[in-house]
Design a protein around this motif. Structure first.
Motif, mmCIF file in Angstrom:
data_model
loop_
_atom_site.group_PDB
_atom_site.id
_atom_site.type_symbol
_atom_site.label_atom_id
_atom_site.label_comp_id
_atom_site.label_asym_id
_atom_site.label_seq_id
_atom_site.Cartn_x
_atom_site.Cartn_y
_atom_site.Cartn_z
ATOM 1 N N ASP A 136 92.262 79.012 48.146
ATOM 2 C CA ASP A 136 92.131 80.446 48.429
ATOM 3 C C ASP A 136 91.631 81.222 47.212
ATOM 4 O OD1 ASP A 136 93.050 79.965 50.999
ATOM 5 O OD2 ASP A 136 95.076 80.731 50.608
ATOM 6 N N TRP A 137 92.089 80.839 46.009
ATOM 7 C CA TRP A 137 91.667 81.518 44.782
ATOM 8 C C TRP A 137 90.163 81.330 44.567
ATOM 9 C CZ3 TRP A 137 89.601 80.471 39.958
ATOM 10 C CH2 TRP A 137 89.807 81.439 38.977
ATOM 11 N N GLU B 216 80.593 90.298 46.951
ATOM 12 C CA GLU B 216 80.848 91.728 47.136
ATOM 13 C C GLU B 216 80.691 92.547 45.860
ATOM 14 O OE1 GLU B 216 84.665 92.200 49.028
ATOM 15 O OE2 GLU B 216 84.053 90.996 50.753
ATOM 16 N N ASP C 37 88.350 83.425 46.993
ATOM 17 C CA ASP C 37 88.385 84.825 46.580
ATOM 18 C C ASP C 37 87.335 85.101 45.510
ATOM 19 O OD1 ASP C 37 89.485 87.529 46.531
ATOM 20 O OD2 ASP C 37 90.334 86.967 44.579
ATOM 21 N N MET C 38 87.152 84.167 44.573
ATOM 22 C CA MET C 38 86.128 84.366 43.546
ATOM 23 C C MET C 38 84.735 84.352 44.177
ATOM 24 S SD MET C 38 87.659 85.079 40.854
ATOM 25 C CE MET C 38 89.238 85.499 41.587
ATOM 26 N N GLY D 216 83.177 87.921 38.923
ATOM 27 C CA GLY D 216 84.557 87.465 39.089
ATOM 28 C C GLY D 216 84.858 86.497 37.960
ATOM 29 N N ARG E 232 84.012 85.276 47.179
ATOM 30 C CA ARG E 232 83.916 86.576 47.855
ATOM 31 C C ARG E 232 83.602 87.669 46.844
ATOM 32 N NH1 ARG E 232 86.735 90.861 47.773
ATOM 33 N NH2 ARG E 232 88.498 89.881 46.726
ATOM 34 N N ARG E 233 84.285 87.642 45.689
ATOM 35 C CA ARG E 233 84.042 88.660 44.652
ATOM 36 C C ARG E 233 82.590 88.589 44.148
ATOM 37 N NH1 ARG E 233 88.700 90.827 41.620
ATOM 38 N NH2 ARG E 233 90.622 90.162 42.610
ATOM 39 N N GLU F 124 96.646 77.453 47.701
ATOM 40 C CA GLU F 124 96.426 78.652 46.884
ATOM 41 C C GLU F 124 95.236 78.484 45.943
ATOM 42 O OE1 GLU F 124 100.828 80.703 46.493
ATOM 43 O OE2 GLU F 124 100.456 78.823 45.409
ATOM 44 N N TYR G 69 102.493 91.103 44.868
ATOM 45 C CA TYR G 69 102.081 89.705 44.902
ATOM 46 C C TYR G 69 103.223 88.863 45.427
ATOM 47 C CZ TYR G 69 100.373 85.195 43.204
ATOM 48 O OH TYR G 69 99.965 83.891 43.115
#
Length: 179
Positions: free
Chosen positions: A51-52, A62, A55-56, A66, A58-59, A48, A162
């Protein structure tokens, strides 16, 4: 040859830089601490945390922003994870939000306030936001008090999904100050 990090913003005691793919050992102590992550109802697993961070990254790609790694200006140690976020609301709308997770041994020392105030300045001055929201669990009294201290006021509620659970959140907001 190692290059110096580029800081997105700075405050009195803190510097904010983008996370990197190799920041696992930096952020894991915060994200894996169940007490710090009580609003998420668990400390993050190894996967996790990975993944977190992804995700940041990716943010950043995009959205352009983040959570940032928030480093103490004197020691260079990680004090918090904080920054602007794109938030999804129940009605399908998106809003510019803010997030802040302070390292537990630094609670009650003003770091949360400093992070939120820096993030609000960044959102209004650099991202030209008209409004910034914070989505906070109703039982997260420390974050609710922090948000109110920084001028955010309740405007509604939303539910985040969540880990297979519906988690009610209060929506607090602040408008761009008049120049």
């Amino acid at each position: 040859m190692q290059t110096s990090p580029i800081f997105e913003m700075q405050s009195n005691r803190l510097r904010f830089r983008r996370l990197r793919a190799d920041d696992f050992s930096l952020v894991a102590p915060i994200l894996q601490d169940a007490q710090t992550m009580y609003a998420w109802e668990h400390g993050f697993s190894h996967d996790e945390v990975i993944d977190w961070i992804a995700d940041m990254l990716r943010r950043y790609h995009e959205d352009g922003f983040g959570y940032f790694a928030v480093l103490d200006r004197q020691t260079g140690a990680l004090a918090a994870l904080a920054g602007p976020l794109t938030e999804q609301l129940d009605d399908g709308q998106t809003a510019l939000g803010l997030g802040c997770i302070v390292r537990r041994d630094l609670w009650q020392q003003g770091y949360g306030t400093e992070c939120v105030q820096a993030t609000l300045r960044y959102a209004f001055e650099r991202l030209n936001a008209a409004q910034v929201v914070a989505l906070i669990r109703p039982n997260n009294t420390a974050s609710l008090l922090l948000a109110k201290k920084c001028g955010l006021q309740p405007i509604g509620q939303t539910v985040k999904h969540y880990h297979g659970s519906d988690m009610p959140h209060l929506i607090l907001a602040i408008e761009r100050p008049n120049a």
